[in-house]
Design a protein around this motif. Structure first.
Motif, mmCIF file in Angstrom:
data_model
loop_
_atom_site.group_PDB
_atom_site.id
_atom_site.type_symbol
_atom_site.label_atom_id
_atom_site.label_comp_id
_atom_site.label_asym_id
_atom_site.label_seq_id
_atom_site.Cartn_x
_atom_site.Cartn_y
_atom_site.Cartn_z
ATOM 1 N N LEU A 110 -6.478 6.016 -12.761
ATOM 2 C CA LEU A 110 -6.866 6.638 -11.506
ATOM 3 C C LEU A 110 -5.793 6.409 -10.446
ATOM 4 C CD1 LEU A 110 -9.517 8.106 -11.389
ATOM 5 C CD2 LEU A 110 -10.520 6.167 -10.237
ATOM 6 N N TYR A 111 -5.805 7.231 -9.430
ATOM 7 C CA TYR A 111 -4.960 7.022 -8.260
ATOM 8 C C TYR A 111 -3.474 6.908 -8.573
ATOM 9 C CZ TYR A 111 -9.590 5.502 -6.641
ATOM 10 O OH TYR A 111 -10.910 5.410 -6.369
ATOM 11 N N GLY A 112 -3.002 7.674 -9.541
ATOM 12 C CA GLY A 112 -1.559 7.772 -9.728
ATOM 13 C C GLY A 112 -0.871 6.535 -10.267
ATOM 14 N N ILE A 120 -10.755 1.397 2.215
ATOM 15 C CA ILE A 120 -9.903 2.525 1.847
ATOM 16 C C ILE A 120 -8.819 2.736 2.895
ATOM 17 C CG2 ILE A 120 -9.836 5.002 1.312
ATOM 18 C CD1 ILE A 120 -12.679 4.952 0.579
ATOM 19 N N ASN A 164 -4.219 3.443 3.747
ATOM 20 C CA ASN A 164 -2.861 2.941 3.608
ATOM 21 C C ASN A 164 -2.845 1.511 4.116
ATOM 22 O OD1 ASN A 164 -1.376 5.408 2.754
ATOM 23 N ND2 ASN A 164 -2.192 6.196 4.688
ATOM 24 N N PHE A 183 -1.637 1.982 -1.001
ATOM 25 C CA PHE A 183 -2.925 2.574 -0.642
ATOM 26 C C PHE A 183 -4.005 1.798 -1.381
ATOM 27 C CE2 PHE A 183 -6.464 5.436 -0.425
ATOM 28 C CZ PHE A 183 -6.278 6.167 0.736
ATOM 29 N N ASN A 217 -8.171 1.181 -2.291
ATOM 30 C CA ASN A 217 -9.444 1.902 -2.372
ATOM 31 C C ASN A 217 -10.361 1.104 -3.285
ATOM 32 O OD1 ASN A 217 -11.553 3.664 -2.656
ATOM 33 N ND2 ASN A 217 -10.278 5.470 -3.061
ATOM 34 N N GLY A 257 -1.028 3.851 -4.807
ATOM 35 C CA GLY A 257 -0.062 4.510 -3.925
ATOM 36 C C GLY A 257 0.761 5.565 -4.628
ATOM 37 N N PRO A 258 1.244 5.354 -5.858
ATOM 38 C CA PRO A 258 1.271 4.110 -6.628
ATOM 39 C C PRO A 258 2.187 3.048 -6.009
ATOM 40 C CG PRO A 258 2.504 5.836 -7.753
ATOM 41 C CD PRO A 258 1.867 6.477 -6.564
ATOM 42 N N PRO A 279 6.929 3.077 -6.742
ATOM 43 C CA PRO A 279 7.956 4.026 -6.304
ATOM 44 C C PRO A 279 8.493 3.779 -4.895
ATOM 45 C CG PRO A 279 6.177 5.192 -7.401
ATOM 46 C CD PRO A 279 5.727 3.773 -7.243
ATOM 47 N N LYS A 280 7.588 3.466 -3.960
ATOM 48 C CA LYS A 280 8.030 3.280 -2.574
ATOM 49 C C LYS A 280 8.416 1.839 -2.278
ATOM 50 C CE LYS A 280 4.710 4.994 -0.012
ATOM 51 N NZ LYS A 280 3.811 5.754 -0.878
ATOM 52 N N MET A 300 6.226 4.775 6.219
ATOM 53 C CA MET A 300 4.842 4.291 6.225
ATOM 54 C C MET A 300 4.718 3.040 7.085
ATOM 55 S SD MET A 300 3.200 6.562 4.827
ATOM 56 C CE MET A 300 1.563 5.817 4.907
ATOM 57 N N ARG A 317 -10.694 15.334 -10.834
ATOM 58 C CA ARG A 317 -10.446 14.328 -9.795
ATOM 59 C C ARG A 317 -9.810 15.030 -8.603
ATOM 60 N NH1 ARG A 317 -6.393 10.142 -12.345
ATOM 61 N NH2 ARG A 317 -7.882 10.327 -14.019
ATOM 62 N N SER A 366 -1.561 9.585 -3.728
ATOM 63 C CA SER A 366 -1.172 9.085 -5.059
ATOM 64 C C SER A 366 -1.344 10.142 -6.148
ATOM 65 C CB SER A 366 -1.978 7.839 -5.416
ATOM 66 O OG SER A 366 -3.323 8.160 -5.643
ATOM 67 N N TRP A 375 1.375 11.659 -8.379
ATOM 68 C CA TRP A 375 1.909 10.969 -9.559
ATOM 69 C C TRP A 375 1.072 11.255 -10.803
ATOM 70 C CZ3 TRP A 375 6.615 8.568 -9.518
ATOM 71 C CH2 TRP A 375 7.216 8.455 -8.250
ATOM 72 N N ASP A 376 -0.162 11.713 -10.608
ATOM 73 C CA ASP A 376 -0.979 12.153 -11.742
ATOM 74 C C ASP A 376 -0.605 13.577 -12.147
ATOM 75 O OD1 ASP A 376 -2.408 9.821 -12.084
ATOM 76 O OD2 ASP A 376 -3.937 10.383 -10.627
ATOM 77 N N VAL A 386 10.545 11.189 -3.286
ATOM 78 C CA VAL A 386 10.606 10.146 -4.313
ATOM 79 C C VAL A 386 9.987 10.657 -5.616
ATOM 80 C CG1 VAL A 386 9.821 7.828 -4.937
ATOM 81 C CG2 VAL A 386 10.590 8.290 -2.606
#
Lengths: 248, 456
Positions: free
Chosen positions: A15-17, A130, A132, A149, A151, A195-196, A199-200, A237, B138, B365, B368-369, B397
């Motif tokens: 989930l969430y990248g 939840i 940033n 991020f 959550n 966020g993931p 990367p940042k 950010m 999602r 995010s 990225w998925d 990025v």
């Protein structure tokens, strides 16, 4: 040189990248001429975790958690514990991080035993945390500033057997109360940061890679990369947070 | 009608009038106040209105516009909510704009697009004749939570509308599970095995395990994401037979596709005036909903060929060498757009605008998925990627780690400068914006090359 990366439960903890963390680990190794061998370890399959140099566990939906625990208790829990004690690098995010703790207690008081690799536990709360957020890693974890991020509704409390990964600059972190974020034990890193995460936050990513390369090859330094876009996204950010603070 | 309802209608109409005077859209704000004054206003106004309601993660707007196309063709006097005003406030505003001060409806047929979370409250008051659920993916996890939570919201909403016929996507295991424990009559639509090439299991799936017993599904085919011929080996929950079945896709073009659609014993030709597999699903859902509503099937199947969607859904503008704006909101939709780009056979420029405001989802995010790794396969036709929006840095990025060279990536956050630079380009341009980026960018594009504002 090469690193063996094991991506645990990519079929459900995705989930969430969080997959972006795997992409980032691989790219940053490849750009330095180091091979990255990623093994996906879905539910029900067996793998020799002892061969892994870096184990990644992401976050997932509550819906699949039960399936996951059954699979863990069929032997993977012991393998994870051995690897952790042996100094293998772990990056665990949110649900994956909670899972390494002792237990999770739901808001209604129902207790669910986890695998107890990390001396911490999590208690469910009514409100979700939840948004940033940012934190500064402890010196032993590289000392860099991280933006991410979060959550989660679970509040994680650290025991004396682990140290916090960092201190919250803005946002909630582990529990929204004690200012800690994530956990560190040997080379196990746990955090709430989606966020993931990687990367940042190239400095943190490289610190993580270095712990694995050091263990395997005695590497003490990584070749620098051109991180202009990453750093710019990171700083942007951070600037937002300070802007928010200034305006109450 | 009671006094509260009268007052609510009056206030709503006055606020809408003032909004338009100030050249604002006023598509939702007046209704928000009306609901504060009279919380059950919608149930009063909807009493004499036959409605098709459309909900689900992706395709709500396109499908609703296709349905409208058929209503218009039939000469029906209908109304519809547009431009994403799909919460209770937007629906109420639209109803009030179509009633007299005393609450008498001027039109008695409606197409209502409804946000998934809002369906929880809207359906019980609206009591639609037909409810179409397109799919569940999602989407904006910070707002909706997990996808099973969204499913519960829709299920709860439908419980308040037990007379509605459900039109469900047979290929989506989440959506079609709505039929399991609701008393409503349900019909299914979908793509049959072999209609499009089956693919590998995707790396990211929102429904790998059975919604009933949590065993991993087997698939006989996958059309995209988690859609296809699913079957649970443990409890037997499986894809239902589709009464509205796309049996073959006979032609795919950059601007649309031709298909065969089987309804009962008969097979019809159905052309879709928009490219990509997900629009074939939208078209099939539209035909199912229309037919269940009472429109003859032979008319229903012609609607997807004629409609022009607009408002950021594959919308065309006369900018650069031709521009298409393709709204993206979540990984499933984004992957479909990336797949569409694979069919483009000439050089082009890609613009990706990522915002993280409320309507976009504050958590970015999801990029990225989405499988942006596909961008590398789009070279060399893909000559340049311009990243823009509030989170242009994150998008930069993302495409860097997808494997694009820095030399083809440019950052331009200012829409005015972006559009001005695009006017000087001769190549076609494809723009992938999130919702609020699309709304703002459209305004700038329209100022340069013409078009209509969203509320017109």
């Amino acid at each position: 040189m090469e690193l063996n990366i094991c991506h645990m439960y990519p079929d459900v903890l995705n989930l969430y990248g969080d997959r972006g963390d795997i992409i980032t680990l691989c790219r940053r190794l490849n750009w330095r001429g180091i091979d990255a061998n990623v093994t996906r370890l879905p539910i029900g399959e067996k793998a020799d975790l002892g061969k892994a140099d870096l184990i990644f566990i992401g976050g997932g939906q509550d819906f699949e958690q039960q399936v996951l625990l059954e699979d863990l208790h069929r032997g993977k829990d012991r393998e994870i514990r051995d690897a952790a004690e042996d100094g293998v690098t772990f990056l665990t995010i949110c649900g994956g991080y909670q899972m390494l703790g002792s237990y999770y207690e739901t808001f209604e008081g129902q207790r669910c035993d986890f695998i107890g690799v990390l001396d911490l536990y999590t208690v469910g709360s009514k409100d979700r945390m939840i948004g940033n957020y940012s934190f500064t890693c402890e010196e032993e974890s590289g000392g860099s500033t991280v933006v991410g991020f979060e959550n989660h509704s679970g509040r994680t409390m650290l025991g004396s057997g682990v140290r916090p990964l960092g201190r919250v600059l803005s946002g909630y972190g582990n529990n929204g109360k004690d200012g800690t974020e994530g956990a560190r034990y040997k080379n196990v890193f746990g955090t709430y940061s989606h966020g993931p995460l990687l990367p940042k936050n190239p400095a943190f990513c490289d610190f993580l890679l270095l712990t694995a390369l050091q263990r395997k090859y005695g590497t003490t330094e990584l070749a620098p990369l051109d991180d202009a876009p990453e750093i710019s996204a990171h700083d942007e950010m951070l600037a937002r947070f300070s802007h928010q603070k200034n305006h109450g | 009608m009671n006094f509260r309802a009268f007052l609510a209608i009056l206030v709503c109409k006055i606020l809408r009038f003032l909004s338009r005077l100030l050249h604002r859209g006023g598509t939702a704000m007046p209704g928000r106040w009306a609901v504060k004054i009279c919380p059950n206003l919608l149930s009063i106004l909807a009493r004499d209105v036959k409605t098709i309601a459309v909900t689900g993660t992706n395709g709500k707007t396109s499908t609703s516009r296709m349905i409208e196309e058929a209503f218009a063709e039939q000469g029906l006097d209908y109304f519809a909510n547009r431009s994403g005003a799909n919460l209770m406030s937007g629906v109420v505003t639209e109803f009030v704009m179509n009633c007299s001060l005393t609450g008498k409806m001027r039109r008695h047929i409606a197409v209502i697009e409804c946000d998934e979370a809002a369906s929880r409250t809207v359906f019980a008051q609206l009591k639609p004749k037909v409810i179409l659920v397109t799919n569940l993916f999602r989407d904006q996890l910070d707002r909706y939570g997990e996808v099973t939570h969204t499913l519960e919201n829709i299920r709860f909403g439908i419980r308040g509308a037990s007379d509605a016929v459900l039109c469900l996507n047979a290929d989506c295991s989440l959506t079609s599970s709505l039929a399991l424990d609701l008393p409503n009559r349900a019909v299914f639509y979908g793509l049959e095995k072999g209609a499009v090439a089956s693919r590998e299991k995707p790396e990211i799936s929102d429904a790998t395990h059975c919604i009933r017993c949590k065993t991993e599904y087997d698939y006989s085919y996958i059309t995209y994401a988690h859609l296809g011929g699913f079957q649970c080996p443990h409890c037997g929950y499986s894809r239902q037979k589709a009464q509205y079945a796309v049996t073959a896709v006979t032609e795919t073009r950059p601007d649309g596709s031709s298909t065969k659609m089987q309804i009962g014993e008969k097979t019809y030709r159905m052309d879709v005036n928009l490219p990509a597999v997900y629009n074939i699903y939208n078209a099939a859902g539209c035909v199912a909903a229309l037919t269940e509503f009472g429109i003859p099937a032979e008319t229903a199947v012609t609607a997807p060929a004629r409609f022009q969607c607009g408002f950021g859904r594959m919308e065309k503008f006369d900018l650069a060498g031709g521009t298409r704006v393709m709204l993206v909101k979540n990984p499933a939709g984004c992957n479909q757009v990336l797949e569409f780009l694979q069919s483009v056979q000439e050089e082009y420029i890609l613009v990706i605008c990522l915002n993280d405001r409320g309507a976009d989802g504050t958590d970015v995010s999801w990029i990225w998925d989405a499988d942006f790794e596909r961008l590398t396969a789009l070279r060399p036709n893909l000559t340049k990627v311009i990243v823009s929006g509030d989170r242009a840095g994150d998008m930069h990025v993302r495409v860097k780690y997808a494997g694009l060279e820095e030399s083809v990536i440019a950052e331009e956050r200012d829409y005015e400068a972006l559009v001005t630079s695009l006017t000087k380009e001769s190549l076609p341009v494809f723009i992938m914006p999130t919702y609020t980026a699309m709304v703002d960018l459209r305004t700038v594009i329209i100022r340069h090359v013409g078009g209509t504002e969203f509320w017109e």
